[in-house]
Design a protein around this motif. Structure first.
Motif, PDB file in Angstrom:
ATOM      1  N   ILE A 116       0.638  -1.129   0.152  1.00  0.00           N
ATOM      2  CA  ILE A 116       0.060   0.178  -0.073  1.00  0.00           C
ATOM      3  C   ILE A 116       1.254   1.300  -0.343  1.00  0.00           C
ATOM      4  O   ILE A 116       0.444   2.140  -0.704  1.00  0.00           O
ATOM      5  CB  ILE A 116      -0.766  -0.017   1.392  1.00  0.00           C
ATOM      6  N   ASN A 117       1.690   1.842   0.759  1.00  0.00           N
ATOM      7  CA  ASN A 117       2.577   2.189   1.278  1.00  0.00           C
ATOM      8  C   ASN A 117       3.848   2.533  -0.202  1.00  0.00           C
ATOM      9  O   ASN A 117       3.428   3.593  -1.171  1.00  0.00           O
ATOM     10  CB  ASN A 117       3.940   2.802   2.036  1.00  0.00           C
ATOM     11  N   GLN A 118       3.724   1.226  -0.728  1.00  0.00           N
ATOM     12  CA  GLN A 118       3.985   1.733  -2.242  1.00  0.00           C
ATOM     13  C   GLN A 118       3.663   1.733  -3.562  1.00  0.00           C
ATOM     14  O   GLN A 118       3.617   2.869  -3.928  1.00  0.00           O
ATOM     15  CB  GLN A 118       5.401   0.226  -3.046  1.00  0.00           C
ATOM     16  N   LYS A 119       2.089   1.587  -3.517  1.00  0.00           N
ATOM     17  CA  LYS A 119       1.467   2.235  -4.031  1.00  0.00           C
ATOM     18  C   LYS A 119       0.549   3.202  -4.154  1.00  0.00           C
ATOM     19  O   LYS A 119       0.465   4.135  -5.500  1.00  0.00           O
ATOM     20  CB  LYS A 119       0.119   0.830  -4.320  1.00  0.00           C
ATOM     21  N   VAL A 120       0.673   3.865  -3.379  1.00  0.00           N
ATOM     22  CA  VAL A 120       0.132   5.088  -2.619  1.00  0.00           C
ATOM     23  C   VAL A 120       1.307   6.346  -3.163  1.00  0.00           C
ATOM     24  O   VAL A 120       0.486   7.354  -3.497  1.00  0.00           O
ATOM     25  CB  VAL A 120      -0.911   5.215  -1.498  1.00  0.00           C
ATOM     26  N   THR A 121       2.406   5.909  -2.572  1.00  0.00           N
ATOM     27  CA  THR A 121       3.493   6.679  -3.438  1.00  0.00           C
ATOM     28  C   THR A 121       3.395   7.507  -4.893  1.00  0.00           C
ATOM     29  O   THR A 121       3.494   8.352  -5.164  1.00  0.00           O
ATOM     30  CB  THR A 121       4.432   6.326  -3.330  1.00  0.00           C
ATOM     31  N   GLY A 149      -8.191  -1.102  -6.708  1.00  0.00           N
ATOM     32  CA  GLY A 149      -8.425  -2.325  -6.150  1.00  0.00           C
ATOM     33  C   GLY A 149      -7.138  -3.201  -6.754  1.00  0.00           C
ATOM     34  O   GLY A 149      -6.653  -4.193  -5.961  1.00  0.00           O
ATOM     35  N   LYS A 150      -7.052  -3.369  -7.955  1.00  0.00           N
ATOM     36  CA  LYS A 150      -6.707  -4.421  -8.274  1.00  0.00           C
ATOM     37  C   LYS A 150      -4.909  -4.536  -8.235  1.00  0.00           C
ATOM     38  O   LYS A 150      -4.142  -5.623  -8.508  1.00  0.00           O
ATOM     39  CB  LYS A 150      -6.912  -4.126 -10.359  1.00  0.00           C
ATOM     40  N   SER A 151      -4.515  -3.215  -8.715  1.00  0.00           N
ATOM     41  CA  SER A 151      -3.013  -2.284  -7.918  1.00  0.00           C
ATOM     42  C   SER A 151      -2.668  -3.323  -6.618  1.00  0.00           C
ATOM     43  O   SER A 151      -1.193  -3.915  -6.404  1.00  0.00           O
ATOM     44  CB  SER A 151      -2.719  -1.834  -7.927  1.00  0.00           C
ATOM     45  N   VAL A 152      -3.655  -2.822  -6.256  1.00  0.00           N
ATOM     46  CA  VAL A 152      -3.327  -2.888  -4.026  1.00  0.00           C
ATOM     47  C   VAL A 152      -3.057  -5.450  -4.401  1.00  0.00           C
ATOM     48  O   VAL A 152      -2.305  -5.684  -3.531  1.00  0.00           O
ATOM     49  CB  VAL A 152      -4.375  -2.685  -3.555  1.00  0.00           C
ATOM     50  N   LEU A 153      -4.254  -5.353  -4.883  1.00  0.00           N
ATOM     51  CA  LEU A 153      -4.577  -7.143  -4.972  1.00  0.00           C
ATOM     52  C   LEU A 153      -3.092  -7.642  -5.590  1.00  0.00           C
ATOM     53  O   LEU A 153      -2.287  -8.542  -4.725  1.00  0.00           O
ATOM     54  CB  LEU A 153      -5.556  -7.674  -5.718  1.00  0.00           C
ATOM     55  N   ASP A 154      -2.767  -7.662  -7.014  1.00  0.00           N
ATOM     56  CA  ASP A 154      -2.336  -7.523  -7.984  1.00  0.00           C
ATOM     57  C   ASP A 154       0.036  -7.495  -7.034  1.00  0.00           C
ATOM     58  O   ASP A 154       0.718  -8.819  -6.886  1.00  0.00           O
ATOM     59  CB  ASP A 154      -2.125  -7.493  -8.634  1.00  0.00           C
ATOM     60  N   GLY A 155      -0.182  -6.690  -6.634  1.00  0.00           N
ATOM     61  CA  GLY A 155       1.288  -6.410  -5.341  1.00  0.00           C
ATOM     62  C   GLY A 155       1.373  -7.050  -4.242  1.00  0.00           C
ATOM     63  O   GLY A 155       1.882  -7.398  -3.907  1.00  0.00           O
ATOM     64  N   ILE A 156      -0.253  -7.717  -4.022  1.00  0.00           N
ATOM     65  CA  ILE A 156       0.568  -8.306  -2.821  1.00  0.00           C
ATOM     66  C   ILE A 156       0.181  -9.639  -3.099  1.00  0.00           C
ATOM     67  O   ILE A 156       1.489 -10.432  -2.634  1.00  0.00           O
ATOM     68  CB  ILE A 156      -1.635  -8.145  -1.575  1.00  0.00           C
ATOM     69  N   ALA A 157      -0.210 -10.479  -3.851  1.00  0.00           N
ATOM     70  CA  ALA A 157      -0.074 -11.997  -4.612  1.00  0.00           C
ATOM     71  C   ALA A 157       1.166 -11.625  -4.734  1.00  0.00           C
ATOM     72  O   ALA A 157       2.112 -12.313  -4.407  1.00  0.00           O
ATOM     73  CB  ALA A 157      -1.032 -11.938  -5.444  1.00  0.00           C
ATOM     74  N   SER A 158       2.132 -10.666  -5.242  1.00  0.00           N
ATOM     75  CA  SER A 158       3.330 -10.263  -6.167  1.00  0.00           C
ATOM     76  C   SER A 158       4.232 -10.781  -5.535  1.00  0.00           C
ATOM     77  O   SER A 158       5.505 -12.419  -4.369  1.00  0.00           O
ATOM     78  CB  SER A 158       3.338  -9.317  -6.856  1.00  0.00           C
ATOM     79  N   LYS A 177     -11.508 -12.577  -3.735  1.00  0.00           N
ATOM     80  CA  LYS A 177     -13.182 -12.319  -3.766  1.00  0.00           C
ATOM     81  C   LYS A 177     -13.012 -12.053  -2.576  1.00  0.00           C
ATOM     82  O   LYS A 177     -14.941 -11.183  -2.311  1.00  0.00           O
ATOM     83  CB  LYS A 177     -13.991 -13.896  -3.702  1.00  0.00           C
ATOM     84  N   VAL A 178     -12.790 -11.855  -1.644  1.00  0.00           N
ATOM     85  CA  VAL A 178     -13.100 -11.193  -0.435  1.00  0.00           C
ATOM     86  C   VAL A 178     -12.878 -10.145  -0.502  1.00  0.00           C
ATOM     87  O   VAL A 178     -13.683  -8.844  -0.180  1.00  0.00           O
ATOM     88  CB  VAL A 178     -12.266 -11.296   0.606  1.00  0.00           C
ATOM     89  N   LEU A 179     -11.911  -9.152  -1.095  1.00  0.00           N
ATOM     90  CA  LEU A 179     -10.940  -8.041  -1.271  1.00  0.00           C
ATOM     91  C   LEU A 179     -12.647  -7.625  -2.688  1.00  0.00           C
ATOM     92  O   LEU A 179     -13.142  -6.098  -1.711  1.00  0.00           O
ATOM     93  CB  LEU A 179     -10.446  -7.995  -2.238  1.00  0.00           C
ATOM     94  N   ASP A 180     -13.240  -8.244  -3.088  1.00  0.00           N
ATOM     95  CA  ASP A 180     -14.407  -7.762  -4.018  1.00  0.00           C
ATOM     96  C   ASP A 180     -15.366  -7.730  -3.031  1.00  0.00           C
ATOM     97  O   ASP A 180     -15.940  -6.475  -3.121  1.00  0.00           O
ATOM     98  CB  ASP A 180     -14.808  -8.497  -4.890  1.00  0.00           C
ATOM     99  N   GLU A 181     -15.847  -8.196  -2.067  1.00  0.00           N
ATOM    100  CA  GLU A 181     -17.006  -8.249  -1.752  1.00  0.00           C
ATOM    101  C   GLU A 181     -16.402  -6.829  -0.075  1.00  0.00           C
ATOM    102  O   GLU A 181     -17.158  -5.994   0.019  1.00  0.00           O
ATOM    103  CB  GLU A 181     -16.472  -9.878  -0.444  1.00  0.00           C
TER     104      GLU A 181
END
Length: 187
Positions: A116-121, A149-158, A177-181
């Motif tokens: 999140i810190n990397q993405k928000v920057t 949300g996809k960029s956060v999800l992809d970053g976490i998964a990576s 699925k949980v993130l989308d919910e």
């Protein structure tokens, strides 16, 4: 979308009321107001957005206020995304992971915080503007930033894929699925 706007609006109103009288205030877009500079600054089920503001007390401070408005928006966006991801991790671990749940949860939350810190920057300012302040000579500068949300999800998964132990417990599609919910609850 209405839930995100309502929830975001309620949270922002609390922040505005709590910071009344200070230089840094956060507000929600008022679509009906014709003079509002960023009416498109509302979150969706796919995108987190946040509007920050800062007051310049003279013409010489306008550039600094523009920069501070974007900085304020990014800080609040990071807090909002982190809270959402924490709920996702909590829900995901309670539904899908057995065994050493607390270790998994803590490690994923640490990875999420870093991502999140990397993405928000690097978040772009999608809208900015200014309005006259309540005091003569003051200008309120606005900046809206967004993060998908996809960029956060992809970053976490990576990041998780780099950790063998986490990778064995992590199921991308279930986590998504949980993130989308959770993002749909923000509407």
């Amino acid at each position: 979308m209405k839930k995100i706007t309502s929830l975001l609006g309620a949270a922002l109103m609390v922040l505005v009321m709590a910071s009344c009288g200070s230089e840094k205030q956060v507000t929600t877009p008022a679509p009906a107001a014709s003079n509002f500079p960023c009416p498109e600054c509302t979150a969706t089920t796919d995108v987190f957005r946040y509007l920050g503001q800062h007051t310049a007390t003279g013409d010489r401070q306008i550039q600094q206020a523009r920069s501070m408005a974007a900085t304020n928006a990014r800080a609040e966006l990071a807090a909002m995304v982190e809270a959402t991801v924490k709920r996702v991790v909590d829900n995901y671990t309670s539904e899908y992971i057995n065994g050493n749940e607390s270790d998994f949860k803590q490690r994923v939350q640490d990875i999420a915080r870093t991502v999140i810190n990397q993405k928000v920057t690097g978040t772009p300012v999608i809208c900015e503007g200014r309005m006259p302040g309540s005091q003569p000579g003051n200008t309120i500068c606005f900046a809206c930033v967004e993060l998908t949300g996809k960029s956060v999800l992809d970053g976490i998964a990576s990041q998780i894929s780099n950790d063998e132990k986490l990778r064995t417990d992590f199921e991308y599609e279930k986590f998504k699925k949980v993130l989308d919910e959770e993002m749909s609850k923000l509407q």
